[in-house]
Motif scaffolding. Sequence first.
Motif, mmCIF file in Angstrom:
data_model
loop_
_atom_site.group_PDB
_atom_site.id
_atom_site.type_symbol
_atom_site.label_atom_id
_atom_site.label_comp_id
_atom_site.label_asym_id
_atom_site.label_seq_id
_atom_site.Cartn_x
_atom_site.Cartn_y
_atom_site.Cartn_z
ATOM 1 N N VAL A 5 0.864 -1.175 0.000
ATOM 2 C CA VAL A 5 0.000 0.000 0.000
ATOM 3 C C VAL A 5 0.902 1.227 0.000
ATOM 4 C CG1 VAL A 5 -1.801 1.308 1.189
ATOM 5 C CG2 VAL A 5 -1.855 -1.210 1.205
ATOM 6 N N ILE A 6 0.823 1.993 -1.076
ATOM 7 C CA ILE A 6 1.669 3.181 -1.243
ATOM 8 C C ILE A 6 0.810 4.406 -0.951
ATOM 9 C CG2 ILE A 6 3.111 4.480 -2.850
ATOM 10 C CD1 ILE A 6 3.467 1.857 -4.438
ATOM 11 N N GLY A 7 1.105 5.061 0.166
ATOM 12 C CA GLY A 7 0.329 6.203 0.609
ATOM 13 C C GLY A 7 -0.393 5.886 1.901
ATOM 14 N N ALA A 8 -0.148 6.707 2.943
ATOM 15 C CA ALA A 8 -0.732 6.444 4.259
ATOM 16 C C ALA A 8 -1.670 7.554 4.693
ATOM 17 C CB ALA A 8 0.368 6.235 5.298
ATOM 18 N N GLY A 23 -6.325 -11.014 6.173
ATOM 19 C CA GLY A 23 -5.208 -11.914 6.405
ATOM 20 C C GLY A 23 -3.951 -11.610 5.624
ATOM 21 N N ALA A 24 -3.922 -10.507 4.878
ATOM 22 C CA ALA A 24 -2.738 -10.174 4.092
ATOM 23 C C ALA A 24 -1.645 -9.573 4.969
ATOM 24 C CB ALA A 24 -3.096 -9.191 2.983
ATOM 25 N N LYS A 25 -0.413 -9.791 4.578
ATOM 26 C CA LYS A 25 0.719 -9.092 5.168
ATOM 27 C C LYS A 25 0.880 -7.799 4.378
ATOM 28 C CE LYS A 25 5.673 -9.408 6.085
ATOM 29 N NZ LYS A 25 6.904 -10.239 5.940
ATOM 30 N N VAL A 26 0.807 -6.673 5.063
ATOM 31 C CA VAL A 26 0.750 -5.380 4.382
ATOM 32 C C VAL A 26 2.056 -4.616 4.577
ATOM 33 C CG1 VAL A 26 -0.454 -3.167 4.214
ATOM 34 C CG2 VAL A 26 -1.744 -5.260 4.712
ATOM 35 N N ARG A 27 2.608 -4.148 3.455
ATOM 36 C CA ARG A 27 3.724 -3.207 3.512
ATOM 37 C C ARG A 27 3.169 -1.823 3.206
ATOM 38 N NH1 ARG A 27 7.543 0.042 1.425
ATOM 39 N NH2 ARG A 27 9.748 -0.381 1.869
ATOM 40 N N LEU A 28 3.150 -0.938 4.198
ATOM 41 C CA LEU A 28 2.581 0.390 4.079
ATOM 42 C C LEU A 28 3.694 1.427 4.041
ATOM 43 C CD1 LEU A 28 0.082 2.309 4.182
ATOM 44 C CD2 LEU A 28 0.258 2.191 6.683
ATOM 45 N N SER A 29 3.653 2.315 3.051
ATOM 46 C CA SER A 29 4.706 3.322 2.921
ATOM 47 C C SER A 29 4.109 4.680 2.593
ATOM 48 C CB SER A 29 5.708 2.916 1.827
ATOM 49 O OG SER A 29 5.063 2.866 0.562
ATOM 50 N N ASP A 30 4.867 5.730 2.892
ATOM 51 C CA ASP A 30 4.435 7.084 2.567
ATOM 52 C C ASP A 30 5.676 7.955 2.400
ATOM 53 O OD1 ASP A 30 1.536 8.699 2.910
ATOM 54 O OD2 ASP A 30 3.318 9.956 3.042
ATOM 55 N N SER A 31 5.586 8.910 1.478
ATOM 56 C CA SER A 31 6.717 9.796 1.229
ATOM 57 C C SER A 31 6.907 10.829 2.330
ATOM 58 C CB SER A 31 6.539 10.512 -0.112
ATOM 59 O OG SER A 31 5.372 11.313 -0.096
ATOM 60 N N ALA A 32 5.873 11.077 3.125
ATOM 61 C CA ALA A 32 5.952 12.067 4.198
ATOM 62 C C ALA A 32 6.607 11.456 5.435
ATOM 63 C CB ALA A 32 4.562 12.593 4.527
ATOM 64 N N ARG A 33 6.806 12.303 6.429
ATOM 65 C CA ARG A 33 7.398 11.845 7.686
ATOM 66 C C ARG A 33 6.386 11.164 8.597
ATOM 67 N NH1 ARG A 33 12.356 14.312 8.883
ATOM 68 N NH2 ARG A 33 13.003 15.869 7.347
ATOM 69 N N ARG A 34 5.122 11.253 8.212
ATOM 70 C CA ARG A 34 4.076 10.731 9.088
ATOM 71 C C ARG A 34 2.853 10.393 8.246
ATOM 72 N NH1 ARG A 34 1.873 15.419 12.723
ATOM 73 N NH2 ARG A 34 0.100 13.990 12.702
ATOM 74 N N ALA A 35 1.902 9.716 8.855
ATOM 75 C CA ALA A 35 0.669 9.331 8.165
ATOM 76 C C ALA A 35 -0.363 10.467 8.244
ATOM 77 C CB ALA A 35 0.109 8.052 8.786
ATOM 78 N N GLY A 36 -1.417 10.332 7.467
ATOM 79 C CA GLY A 36 -2.544 11.259 7.547
ATOM 80 C C GLY A 36 -2.819 12.026 6.286
#
Length: 416
Positions: A5-8, A23-36
């Motif tokens: 998942v690209i974008g938090a 049940g998926a293993k999720v890789r979550l990333s974002d270009s910012a320093r934090r989510a939102g």
Amino acid sequence: MKAHVIGAGLAGLSAAIELARGGAKVRLSDSARRAGGRCRSYHDATIDRLIDNGNHFVFSGNQAVNRFLATIGTADRLEGPPHADFAFHDIQSGERWTLRVNASPLPWWVLDPRRRTPGTTLGQHLALGKLALSRRGPATIGDVMPTSGLFWDRVVDPMMLAVLNCPPASGSAWLAGRFLRESFARGGRACRTMVAMPTLDAVFIDPALAWLRLRGTEPHFTCRARALRFDGEQVTGIDYGDGWEEVARGEAVVLAVPPWVAADLVPDLTVPTEFCSILNVHYAVDPPAGAPPITALIGATAQWVVCHGDRISITISGADELIDQDRDDLARRIWADIRATLPVAETMPPWQIVKEKRATFAATPEQDARRPGAKTRWRNLFLAGDWTQTGLPATIEGAIRSGVTAAGLARALRVV
């Protein structure tokens, strides 16, 4: 099973939660320093307050929002009036009134002049029914109903400016109608205006991240996706700047980024290209006792006055003409609007202006036609964001709904 998942922002968090639930293993990333993303909170040193970047309203009947908050355990942290009452103040005439929508879907409130906006008629309110029945296509609100007169100035224009965040007369009649069908047409129980308390982070963001961490997802921040690698019908790699990360067969990619970023990453992707701004001002002063939580202003620079526990905040939608004006002058003008509305001191308290120049896509028929669906021509790539074709304007409900849709398509296609 794995999903990227690209974008938090809220769309990405929603997708990540739905995938993890499956049940998926999720890789979550974002270009910012934090989510939102655009729904974020931070401590502002200028006014020494913890503030949201803007006043993001949701309705009590927002089903995707309610399910999201129930999942992460914060369903009780939205605050709003016990009934669908909307306080108004006409700055020019000095008139004040409260629009009161009855709880049931049968709209008998429009029959009672004491519950309607002063000076409006039953026949004028019936025009909203015609707008609610609009179909998707080129029709604007201006094509469906008159765009002048008291009913427009006091009812339709302020409502649809807040909902569409673009000049209402040129806004999509279909999107306006979709909003009406999911809110006022369902009665007052569905359209109480709710605000995250104490902050957006505390209600939407931090609990979502905690929920994901408990299920093995540790988000990667300052991690910008620079390119996607495509092979046939699949996305097979993601470049985060330090080499390619492989996307194995059977793994899904959910792209939950702004439309201009998605267009750079995905070949030949059609996305909205016109955007409208939102301007918010926060004043470090306690609201007066008994003040309405939210007041809509007519004929003022400010549009919505929101009373938080330790500050007064205002929101101006469709703020393109104001966004580059002198900050001090704007703060003074808006404080004058607040003084005309609430019993506050003449001296302006410390303040902060927060600008979102590309807050939402312009909700016109032309731009709505450019919104892509969640599916792409690549079997394992899905799109999420309030700018995708959610059937709603750019709202928190639409963002969360888009994440659920993208995750559901991934599961349905047996990608994860």
